[in-house]
Design a protein around this motif. Structure first.
Motif, PDB file in Angstrom:
ATOM      1  N   GLY A 204     -13.435   3.410 -52.577  1.00  0.00           N
ATOM      2  CA  GLY A 204     -14.501   2.657 -52.954  1.00  0.00           C
ATOM      3  C   GLY A 204     -15.752   3.465 -53.488  1.00  0.00           C
ATOM      4  N   GLN A 205     -16.993   3.315 -53.127  1.00  0.00           N
ATOM      5  CA  GLN A 205     -17.796   4.162 -53.800  1.00  0.00           C
ATOM      6  C   GLN A 205     -17.914   5.267 -52.670  1.00  0.00           C
ATOM      7  N   PRO A 206     -18.606   6.495 -53.280  1.00  0.00           N
ATOM      8  CA  PRO A 206     -18.807   7.713 -52.611  1.00  0.00           C
ATOM      9  C   PRO A 206     -19.846   7.521 -51.583  1.00  0.00           C
ATOM     10  N   PRO A 207     -19.691   8.070 -50.279  1.00  0.00           N
ATOM     11  CA  PRO A 207     -20.557   7.880 -49.275  1.00  0.00           C
ATOM     12  C   PRO A 207     -21.825   8.693 -49.520  1.00  0.00           C
ATOM     13  N   MET A 208     -22.973   8.307 -49.042  1.00  0.00           N
ATOM     14  CA  MET A 208     -24.209   8.793 -49.523  1.00  0.00           C
ATOM     15  C   MET A 208     -24.728   9.588 -48.097  1.00  0.00           C
ATOM     16  N   SER A 209     -25.727  10.287 -48.341  1.00  0.00           N
ATOM     17  CA  SER A 209     -26.306  10.897 -47.454  1.00  0.00           C
ATOM     18  C   SER A 209     -27.505   9.961 -46.546  1.00  0.00           C
ATOM     19  N   VAL A 210     -27.916  10.385 -45.613  1.00  0.00           N
ATOM     20  CA  VAL A 210     -28.892   9.385 -44.881  1.00  0.00           C
ATOM     21  C   VAL A 210     -30.015   9.273 -45.769  1.00  0.00           C
ATOM     22  N   ALA A 211     -30.560  10.296 -46.480  1.00  0.00           N
ATOM     23  CA  ALA A 211     -31.753  10.152 -47.261  1.00  0.00           C
ATOM     24  C   ALA A 211     -31.439   9.147 -48.705  1.00  0.00           C
ATOM     25  N   GLY A 212     -30.107   9.455 -49.002  1.00  0.00           N
ATOM     26  CA  GLY A 212     -29.715   8.465 -50.164  1.00  0.00           C
ATOM     27  C   GLY A 212     -29.584   6.928 -49.640  1.00  0.00           C
ATOM     28  N   MET A 213     -28.910   6.815 -48.423  1.00  0.00           N
ATOM     29  CA  MET A 213     -28.823   5.660 -47.790  1.00  0.00           C
ATOM     30  C   MET A 213     -30.379   4.482 -47.552  1.00  0.00           C
ATOM     31  N   LEU A 214     -31.511   5.673 -47.092  1.00  0.00           N
ATOM     32  CA  LEU A 214     -32.678   4.906 -46.853  1.00  0.00           C
ATOM     33  C   LEU A 214     -33.392   4.770 -48.452  1.00  0.00           C
ATOM     34  N   ALA A 215     -33.149   5.527 -49.412  1.00  0.00           N
ATOM     35  CA  ALA A 215     -33.723   5.194 -50.747  1.00  0.00           C
ATOM     36  C   ALA A 215     -33.108   4.191 -51.301  1.00  0.00           C
ATOM     37  N   HIS A 216     -31.873   3.962 -51.226  1.00  0.00           N
ATOM     38  CA  HIS A 216     -31.259   2.682 -51.840  1.00  0.00           C
ATOM     39  C   HIS A 216     -31.591   1.713 -51.226  1.00  0.00           C
ATOM     40  N   TRP A 217     -31.496   1.450 -49.841  1.00  0.00           N
ATOM     41  CA  TRP A 217     -32.133   0.250 -48.926  1.00  0.00           C
ATOM     42  C   TRP A 217     -33.389  -0.036 -49.588  1.00  0.00           C
ATOM     43  N   ARG A 218     -34.433   1.126 -49.593  1.00  0.00           N
ATOM     44  CA  ARG A 218     -35.677   0.645 -49.882  1.00  0.00           C
ATOM     45  C   ARG A 218     -35.748   0.099 -51.239  1.00  0.00           C
ATOM     46  N   MET A 219     -35.064   0.559 -52.384  1.00  0.00           N
ATOM     47  CA  MET A 219     -35.179   0.101 -53.490  1.00  0.00           C
ATOM     48  C   MET A 219     -34.616  -1.456 -53.633  1.00  0.00           C
ATOM     49  N   CYS A 220     -33.532  -1.525 -53.033  1.00  0.00           N
ATOM     50  CA  CYS A 220     -33.166  -3.169 -52.631  1.00  0.00           C
ATOM     51  C   CYS A 220     -34.003  -4.109 -52.193  1.00  0.00           C
ATOM     52  N   VAL A 221     -34.489  -3.602 -50.920  1.00  0.00           N
ATOM     53  CA  VAL A 221     -35.560  -4.434 -50.517  1.00  0.00           C
ATOM     54  C   VAL A 221     -36.803  -4.711 -51.394  1.00  0.00           C
ATOM     55  N   GLU A 222     -37.213  -3.847 -52.054  1.00  0.00           N
ATOM     56  CA  GLU A 222     -38.373  -3.895 -52.924  1.00  0.00           C
ATOM     57  C   GLU A 222     -38.272  -4.825 -54.232  1.00  0.00           C
ATOM     58  N   ILE A 223     -36.843  -4.655 -54.671  1.00  0.00           N
ATOM     59  CA  ILE A 223     -36.423  -5.358 -55.770  1.00  0.00           C
ATOM     60  C   ILE A 223     -36.392  -7.042 -55.388  1.00  0.00           C
ATOM     61  N   ALA A 224     -35.774  -7.043 -54.200  1.00  0.00           N
ATOM     62  CA  ALA A 224     -35.538  -8.621 -53.718  1.00  0.00           C
ATOM     63  C   ALA A 224     -36.953  -9.149 -53.538  1.00  0.00           C
ATOM     64  N   GLY A 225     -37.689  -8.423 -52.618  1.00  0.00           N
ATOM     65  CA  GLY A 225     -38.876  -8.793 -52.481  1.00  0.00           C
ATOM     66  C   GLY A 225     -38.934 -10.443 -51.613  1.00  0.00           C
ATOM     67  N   ASP A 226     -39.684 -11.435 -52.055  1.00  0.00           N
ATOM     68  CA  ASP A 226     -39.444 -12.761 -51.384  1.00  0.00           C
ATOM     69  C   ASP A 226     -38.814 -13.779 -52.339  1.00  0.00           C
ATOM     70  N   ASP A 227     -38.289 -13.189 -53.506  1.00  0.00           N
ATOM     71  CA  ASP A 227     -37.562 -14.055 -54.280  1.00  0.00           C
ATOM     72  C   ASP A 227     -36.345 -14.597 -53.659  1.00  0.00           C
ATOM     73  N   PRO A 228     -36.457 -16.054 -53.769  1.00  0.00           N
ATOM     74  CA  PRO A 228     -35.391 -16.720 -53.074  1.00  0.00           C
ATOM     75  C   PRO A 228     -34.182 -16.703 -53.868  1.00  0.00           C
ATOM     76  N   ASP A 229     -34.206 -16.205 -55.186  1.00  0.00           N
ATOM     77  CA  ASP A 229     -32.933 -16.120 -56.018  1.00  0.00           C
ATOM     78  C   ASP A 229     -32.298 -15.081 -55.473  1.00  0.00           C
ATOM     79  N   LEU A 230     -32.791 -14.095 -54.989  1.00  0.00           N
ATOM     80  CA  LEU A 230     -32.292 -12.641 -54.608  1.00  0.00           C
ATOM     81  C   LEU A 230     -32.158 -12.512 -53.072  1.00  0.00           C
ATOM     82  N   THR A 231     -32.795 -13.296 -52.355  1.00  0.00           N
ATOM     83  CA  THR A 231     -32.897 -13.159 -50.805  1.00  0.00           C
ATOM     84  C   THR A 231     -32.000 -14.413 -50.050  1.00  0.00           C
ATOM     85  N   GLN A 232     -31.789 -15.695 -50.786  1.00  0.00           N
ATOM     86  CA  GLN A 232     -30.814 -16.557 -50.346  1.00  0.00           C
ATOM     87  C   GLN A 232     -29.597 -16.752 -50.969  1.00  0.00           C
ATOM     88  N   PRO A 233     -28.484 -17.186 -49.988  1.00  0.00           N
ATOM     89  CA  PRO A 233     -27.232 -17.561 -50.736  1.00  0.00           C
ATOM     90  C   PRO A 233     -27.328 -18.582 -51.777  1.00  0.00           C
TER      91      PRO A 233
END
Length: 348
Positions: A204-233
């Motif tokens: 699958g995808q290559p494993p990330m460092s802890v710093a990479g994991m946190l940066a990617h998580w923050r990016m996705c949380v910021e993009i999703a925001g409160d948009d129900p199209d992104l945060t709801q099934p």
């Protein structure tokens, strides 16, 4: 055969099989499960639909006791518990499902005449995948096997494995995400803090460092925001997921697509799935845990087999490369099938 839905026990024959198990003495139930599987393998063509239905129900009971298995909660299934089943029944169940799904099979032909045929096939495929999951080894043992194999056969890839993560950084990342990492991820990070540069080290995808994991998580949380199209099934099925959920831990990533660990409460807690940059999350063809996934990767390297429908190869530069079975070259250069470890599994 009366059938009212595609569930594994949603028909008269499977419901009767569940009743037969309840009526039998506890010690006799494993034998009844095995007999249902064997009858399918011994049957003449075309495979009788009733035998096929019983075998599928039996396979579901076997899968329920293994990694990633879901308990049989159908009101038409057995009410009484099935004692621990022998490990050898998993392979028997896989072979029985293959027989049910192959031609000539009356059950397959009947479903093929309905609009629910694709859904029925997906149910069989998912059940078969669960049955094929290996029993998980400790993550440190799986990484030791991966390390030993790459050190010997793919030194260029081995050199890219990072040293263990800093425990202080791991703790800080958990606090920032508001999510506690599962034990198998912590054990993995104690072996390697991802890799030092991109490499096709895993199927699958290559494993990330802890710093990479946190940066990617923050990016996705910021993009999703409160948009129900992104945060709801999207939809109300059990496989419908949002684009992102803050309790997903992205442990591996490439080109914006990440392999995530689901830490939401419920029976799927700790499973691996995919969060694509342009699609909703998906866990249907994932793994029950990081420990099971890394065990499968180590097994594939040691035995020269597939993991996640990918095969390990070697490049002329001494790199490990995962690709579809049957590939012979990469960018005009030859790909060599990765050598097995002399048939040994390294599971000792």
């Amino acid at each position: 055969m009366g059938t009212w839905d595609v569930g594994l026990f949603d028909n008269d024959t499977a419901a009767d099989f569940g009743g037969t198990l309840d009526d039998a003495a506890e010690a006799e139930r494993p034998g009844l499960v095995r007999d249902a599987l064997v009858r399918v393998l011994d049957a003449e063509d075309p495979l009788d639909q009733h035998l096929a239905v019983e075998a599928v129900a039996a396979a579901a009971l076997v899968a329920a006791q293994g990694p990633g298995g879901r308990p049989v909660t159908s009101p038409y299934g057995p009410d009484l518990p099935v004692p621990e089943l022998p490990a050898g029944l998993r392979d028997l169940a896989v072979r029985a499902l293959d027989r049910v799904a192959a031609e000539p099979s009356e059950l397959r032909e009947l479903w093929a005449e309905t609009v629910e045929y694709p859904r029925w096939l997906r149910g069989l495929d998912r059940l078969r995948r669960v049955l094929a999951f290996p029993a998980p080894q400790p993550v440190a043992r799986s990484w030791a096997r991966i390390d030993a194999w790459t050190r010997r056969h793919a030194p260029a890839s081995y050199a890219l494995l990072a040293p263990p993560a800093d425990p202080v950084e791991v703790e800080a990342a958990q606090d920032a995400m508001g999510v506690r990492f599962p034990a198998d991820l912590l054990e993995s990070l104690a072996c390697h803090d991802g890799i030092t540069q991109w490499a096709n080290l895993l199927p699958g995808q290559p494993p990330m460092s802890v710093a990479g994991m946190l940066a990617h998580w923050r990016m996705c949380v910021e993009i999703a925001g409160d948009d129900p199209d992104l945060t709801q099934p999207h939809g109300d099925g059990e496989d419908d997921e949002p684009w992102w959920h803050p309790q997903w831990i992205p442990w591996a990533q490439s080109d914006g697509d990440s392999q995530v660990i689901d830490m939401r409460e419920g029976p799927g807690r700790g499973r691996l799935g995919t969060a694509s940059h342009d699609e909703t999350g998906h866990f249907g063809d994932g793994w029950p845990s990081l420990a099971v996934y890394l065990t499968a990767v180590a097994d594939a390297l040691d035995q020269g087999t597939e993991a996640d429908e990918m095969t390990p190869y070697l490049t002329p530069q001494g790199e490990l490369w995962w690709d579809s079975p049957g590939e012979t070259e990469l960018n005009g250069e030859p790909l060599t099938p990765a050598p097995a470890a002399g048939g040994a599994s390294g599971r000792g």
